[in-house]
Design a protein around this motif. Structure first.
Motif, short mmCIF file in Angstrom:
data_model
loop_
_atom_site.label_atom_id
_atom_site.label_comp_id
_atom_site.label_asym_id
_atom_site.label_seq_id
_atom_site.Cartn_x
_atom_site.Cartn_y
_atom_site.Cartn_z
N LEU A 191 0.86 -1.17 0.00
CA LEU A 191 0.00 0.00 0.00
C LEU A 191 0.90 1.23 0.00
O LEU A 191 1.78 1.35 0.87
N GLN A 192 0.70 2.12 -0.96
CA GLN A 192 1.55 3.31 -1.05
C GLN A 192 0.82 4.50 -0.45
O GLN A 192 -0.30 4.83 -0.84
N MET A 193 1.49 5.15 0.50
CA MET A 193 0.92 6.31 1.18
C MET A 193 1.28 7.59 0.43
O MET A 193 2.25 7.64 -0.32
N LYS A 194 0.52 8.65 0.69
CA LYS A 194 0.77 9.93 0.03
C LYS A 194 1.82 10.77 0.74
O LYS A 194 2.27 11.78 0.20
N SER A 195 2.21 10.37 1.95
CA SER A 195 3.18 11.15 2.72
C SER A 195 4.15 10.23 3.43
O SER A 195 3.76 9.15 3.90
N ILE A 196 5.39 10.66 3.54
CA ILE A 196 6.38 9.90 4.31
C ILE A 196 5.96 9.82 5.77
O ILE A 196 6.26 8.84 6.47
N ASP A 197 5.23 10.83 6.24
CA ASP A 197 4.79 10.82 7.64
C ASP A 197 3.74 9.74 7.89
O ASP A 197 3.62 9.25 9.02
N ASP A 198 2.98 9.37 6.87
CA ASP A 198 2.03 8.27 7.02
C ASP A 198 2.76 6.95 7.28
O ASP A 198 2.31 6.11 8.05
N VAL A 199 3.90 6.78 6.60
CA VAL A 199 4.72 5.59 6.83
C VAL A 199 5.31 5.65 8.24
O VAL A 199 5.28 4.67 8.99
N GLY A 200 5.85 6.81 8.61
CA GLY A 200 6.46 6.95 9.92
C GLY A 200 5.48 6.75 11.05
O GLY A 200 5.79 6.11 12.06
N SER A 201 4.27 7.29 10.92
CA SER A 201 3.29 7.15 12.00
C SER A 201 2.85 5.71 12.14
O SER A 201 2.63 5.22 13.27
N ALA A 202 2.72 4.98 11.02
CA ALA A 202 2.40 3.56 11.11
C ALA A 202 3.53 2.79 11.80
O ALA A 202 3.29 1.93 12.65
N HIS A 203 4.76 3.13 11.45
CA HIS A 203 5.90 2.48 12.07
C HIS A 203 5.91 2.73 13.57
O HIS A 203 6.23 1.84 14.37
N ASP A 204 5.54 3.93 13.98
CA ASP A 204 5.49 4.26 15.41
C ASP A 204 4.44 3.44 16.15
O ASP A 204 4.55 3.23 17.37
N MET A 205 3.40 2.98 15.43
CA MET A 205 2.29 2.28 16.08
C MET A 205 2.43 0.76 16.08
O MET A 205 1.53 0.05 16.51
N LEU A 206 3.56 0.25 15.59
CA LEU A 206 3.74 -1.20 15.54
C LEU A 206 3.54 -1.84 16.91
O LEU A 206 2.83 -2.84 17.05
N ASP A 207 4.18 -1.28 17.93
CA ASP A 207 4.06 -1.85 19.27
C ASP A 207 2.67 -1.66 19.85
O ASP A 207 2.10 -2.57 20.48
N GLU A 208 2.10 -0.47 19.64
CA GLU A 208 0.76 -0.19 20.17
C GLU A 208 -0.28 -1.18 19.66
O GLU A 208 -1.17 -1.61 20.39
N TYR A 209 -0.15 -1.54 18.38
CA TYR A 209 -1.12 -2.45 17.77
C TYR A 209 -0.63 -3.89 17.73
O TYR A 209 -1.28 -4.75 17.13
N ASP A 210 0.52 -4.14 18.37
CA ASP A 210 1.08 -5.49 18.46
C ASP A 210 1.23 -6.11 17.07
O ASP A 210 0.86 -7.26 16.82
N VAL A 211 1.79 -5.32 16.15
CA VAL A 211 2.00 -5.76 14.78
C VAL A 211 3.45 -6.19 14.62
O VAL A 211 4.37 -5.38 14.80
N PRO A 212 3.72 -7.45 14.27
CA PRO A 212 5.11 -7.90 14.10
C PRO A 212 5.74 -7.29 12.85
O PRO A 212 5.13 -7.31 11.77
N ILE A 213 6.93 -6.76 13.00
CA ILE A 213 7.64 -6.23 11.83
C ILE A 213 8.34 -7.38 11.11
O ILE A 213 8.80 -8.35 11.73
N THR A 214 8.40 -7.30 9.79
CA THR A 214 9.06 -8.31 8.97
C THR A 214 10.37 -7.79 8.41
O THR A 214 11.42 -8.41 8.58
N LEU A 215 10.32 -6.65 7.74
CA LEU A 215 11.52 -5.99 7.24
C LEU A 215 11.55 -4.56 7.76
O LEU A 215 10.53 -3.86 7.73
N SER A 216 12.72 -4.13 8.21
CA SER A 216 12.88 -2.80 8.78
C SER A 216 12.68 -1.71 7.73
O SER A 216 12.59 -1.98 6.52
#
Length: 301
Positions: free
Chosen positions: A209-234
């Protein structure tokens, strides 16, 4: 012929988890449930783009491709028949369930189920993201891209390129590690990627999924722990399409790449071959090594 990835359907015992994952983490909008209680997600003004059907195990239900003209469905049928692949026209009831005007269905030589549709239902100016994001890059580029893995990537190329008309964007070949092909059908660098995998299985690895802003990617990355989402690739940047992104696991085994700033191609595009997948980053998380590479199904003998 095929001009975009219109929609995606999977089956999953954790379909209900997609409500929080899709709306809160990804920023998609929850659409009305499907007739079977499936969770439907919107990322733009289309009726829905992702549908997760309740089931006992994870599997791919369908990859939904789009054509620009209804007559193109006849061309797809003819090409599939010439290649020895049986395809059928979907019923009016199936078209309504997919929120399209009409469609055809078929299964490819690796057991992946596909639908090619025309007349996807849109409702202008109605999309409301599930959280504060600038939005998703869709339009003529469709939902995003998918990566399918199969043992014989050259046979995959002959089917998707020669039969269905996907155009090669480039290759990434890392001897002993990675053998992948990338294909476009619109200005998105790739709508389909094929990767080599061991014999006996085929894999749906990820949706981008391609976001319109780099901040959309960053904010999702910030929420990985909050939403208990396992990261696959950094976090990282790809060599070929230059996308800045990270990959994470979904509730249904396959991964999602959350990206930004992918390059676009045109009719003058010349394919390249790259010797690495990333300019920097995209490191495999140690825990990801213990998870399946996506939704895996065995191949028929």
């Amino acid at each position: 012929m095929i001009t975009s990835l219109a929609y995606l359907g999977v089956r999953s015992p954790r379909s209900e988890d997609w409500r929080r994952f899709g709306e809160g983490f990804l920023g998609a909008e929850l659409a009305a449930d499907g007739p079977d209680g499936s969770v439907r997600l919107r990322v733009d003004d289309a009726a829905w783009r992702i549908q997760v059907h309740p089931a006992e195990q994870d599997s791919v239900a369908y990859f939904g491709w789009a054509v620009d003209h209804e007559e193109d469905l006849d061309v797809v049928l003819e090409r599939l028949a010439a290649a020895g692949v049986t395809a059928e026209r979907g019923s009016a009831e199936l078209a309504e369930a997919r929120s399209v005007n009409q469609l055809i269905t078929f299964t490819d030589p690796w057991g992946f189920p596909h639908e090619v549709s025309w007349g996807q239902h849109f409702y202008p100016a109605t999309f409301r993201p599930g959280r504060a994001v600038s939005g998703f890059v869709t339009g003529t580029q469709g939902l995003g891209h998918v990566l399918l893995m199969m043992p014989d990537i050259e046979a995959g190329h002959r089917f998707f390129h020669d039969v269905l008309g996907f155009k090669l964007s480039d290759k990434i070949i890392v001897p002993g590690q990675l053998n992948a092909r990338f294909y476009h059908v619109n200005e998105r660098h790739h709508t389909l990627a094929l990767g080599q995998c061991p014999p006996g299985v085929a894999v749906f690895n990820h949706l981008m999924l391609q976001m319109k802003s780099i901040d959309d990617v960053g904010s999702a990355h910030d929420m990985l722990d909050e939403y208990d989402v396992p990261i696959t690739l950094s976090l990282g940047r790809h060599t070929n399409d230059k996308t800045f992104s990270f990959y994470c696991a979904t509730p249904s085994l396959f991964n999602i790449e959350v990206g930004f700033d992918g390059i676009e191609v045109n009719e003058e595009w010349v394919p390249y071959t790259y010797g690495a997948a990333a300019i920097w980053g995209h490191k495999l998380d140690p825990e990801a090594k213990n998870r399946p590479p996506g939704i895996v199904h065995p191949l028929a003998n």
